[in-house]
Design an enzyme around this catalytic site. Sequence first.
Site, PDB file in Angstrom:
ATOM      1  N   GLU A 179       0.827  -1.215   0.000  1.00 16.47           N
ATOM      2  CA  GLU A 179       0.000   0.000   0.000  1.00 16.47           C
ATOM      3  C   GLU A 179       0.859   1.262   0.000  1.00 16.47           C
ATOM      4  O   GLU A 179       0.714   2.147   0.851  1.00 16.47           O
ATOM      5  CB  GLU A 179      -0.971  -0.028   1.183  1.00 16.47           C
ATOM      6  N   GLU A 366      -5.601  -8.404  -1.249  1.00 14.18           N
ATOM      7  CA  GLU A 366      -6.288  -8.223   0.036  1.00 14.18           C
ATOM      8  C   GLU A 366      -7.741  -7.893  -0.247  1.00 14.18           C
ATOM      9  O   GLU A 366      -8.027  -7.018  -1.067  1.00 14.18           O
ATOM     10  CB  GLU A 366      -5.723  -7.051   0.845  1.00 14.18           C
TER      11      GLU A 366
HETATM   12  C1  BGP Z   1      -4.460  -2.971   4.780  1.00 14.66           C
HETATM   13  C2  BGP Z   1      -3.173  -3.544   5.222  1.00 14.66           C
HETATM   14  C3  BGP Z   1      -3.262  -4.772   5.961  1.00 14.66           C
HETATM   15  C4  BGP Z   1      -4.542  -5.002   6.728  1.00 14.66           C
HETATM   16  C5  BGP Z   1      -5.785  -4.447   6.101  1.00 14.66           C
HETATM   17  C6  BGP Z   1      -6.995  -4.391   6.981  1.00 14.66           C
HETATM   18  O1  BGP Z   1      -4.327  -1.606   4.766  1.00 14.66           O
HETATM   19  O2  BGP Z   1      -2.284  -3.765   4.157  1.00 14.66           O
HETATM   20  O3  BGP Z   1      -2.077  -4.869   6.681  1.00 14.66           O
HETATM   21  O4  BGP Z   1      -4.426  -4.766   8.040  1.00 14.66           O
HETATM   22  O5  BGP Z   1      -5.573  -3.187   5.579  1.00 14.66           O
HETATM   23  O6  BGP Z   1      -6.961  -3.267   7.809  1.00 14.66           O
HETATM   24  P1  BGP Z   1      -7.283  -3.307   9.335  1.00 14.66           P
HETATM   25  O7  BGP Z   1      -6.352  -4.298   9.911  1.00 14.66           O
HETATM   26  O8  BGP Z   1      -7.047  -1.932   9.830  1.00 14.66           O
HETATM   27  O9  BGP Z   1      -8.704  -3.719   9.426  1.00 14.66           O
END
Ligand code: BGP
Length: 468
Positions: A179, A366
């Site tokens: 990201e 993701e």
């Molecule tokens: C993205 C990241 C992940 C993951 C996901 C979910 O931004 O790459 O590492 O955590 O988001 O976010 P969160 O854990 O805040 O729900």
Amino acid sequence: MGFRKDFLWGGATAANQCEGGANEGNRGVANVDLMPLGEDRYLVGTGKMKMYDFDDQHFYPALTAVDFYHHYKEDIALFAEMGFQALRISIDWSRIYPQGDDEYPNQEGLDFYHCVIDELLKYHIEPVVTISHYETPLHLVQKYGSWRNRKMIDFFMNYCQTIFKRYKDKVKYWMTFNEINNTINFLPDDASDEAYQEAYQHLHYQFVASARAVQIGHEIDPENKIGCMICGITYYPLTSDPEDILFNRSKWEKGIFYCGDVQCKGKYPTFTKRLWKEHNVQLDITEQDLEELKKGTVDMYTFSYYMSQAVTTHKNDDTVSGNMSFGVRNPYLEYSDWGWALDPKGLRYYLEMIYDRYEKPLMVVENGLGAYDKIEEDGQVKDDYRIDYMKQHIIEMKKAVDEDGVDLMGYTSWGCIDLVSAGTGEMKKRYGFIYVDKDNEGNGTLKRYKKDSFEWYKQVIASNGEKL
Ligand code: BGP
């Protein structure tokens, strides 16, 4: 038609959110280790609060996480049972170079990932490796100011070279920075010129580092497929007011296309001048850097997608924040327990828009639903809401492939096993097919339980996305 025959179905994790074992195997301290649970997490994450040492007032979830460090064999066996064809992991830089500027890599760190990768290969699961998933050795932050400093490029290259060589013939799919666009997305719209200056400079050094990594990665193994990784958010204007349309366009430019264009096309897009001018940004960019960018374009575009975001220039107090982004409530959508917009169609829109722009293979690395899960006394977790969320997103992915010819290589759902939330540090924000018995404060047996979504995802994979 449907998904390609060699489509990669699987799941995604990150070292700092699942590994734990922070003090084992000669590992150094990473910046993310010091991201506490609770209100201060955001302040530390945005650099508004400096935290360089652990204290008794805070709980630091990354130190233990869900202990994948000791459970990886059991966890990978469960992924294999679901039929995973790919697992996205990140390598924690501070396991390989504990200080970041060390002369030699740490053997124990290299061996650990060697074992994890071999375990995956044993089940024919492709490792998909994020080289940097928010994890940076703390020493590099303290001594050099992290990515504010050009020297980071060399430290990063050293690290990349080491892992490309060590895992040659085992790992084929890589992505450079997780990201990467969040450096800009994280800035509020009214951030100061200094904050923009710093963010754009930081990004420039990462672009050069990424482009050099792509070149070195190809030299070491021409089979390597190396991608960018973008936080994918589909922005919508809340109204048809032309001011909103322009504002929305600037969100796409700044938040999505800026990084994607540099990494996929090898040059800064034309609107860059305007973006920099808006904030009086003057960057350290050399001719050599621009050459590197050209030579190091990525092989694939990988991205996360959870939600869309509506934005407006009008006064509107119904604000919502989502995955590293801010906007206002979209009256046409439902929202998750954490206030993220549920918008599967936004994924289709994103896929088509991006494929059309770059014509490179895409991978959704993701996607998933962070929700409160309830474990029943008999160990069952009835997470039909998660099944529904993923089903709707896969349906839209399929439309993008079938109807618009998007070349989609794979889908690795986020947090295939429950892990620490990046945004909040909580454990109770769960994404997995596998429940891990651990609470926000670190209590629990760490026992793993299959949720209802486990069997569901197994059939999705077995039918290559036909049986949803
Ligand atoms: C993205 C990241 C992940 C993951 C996901 C979910 O931004 O790459 O590492 O955590 O988001 O976010 P969160 O854990 O805040 O729900």
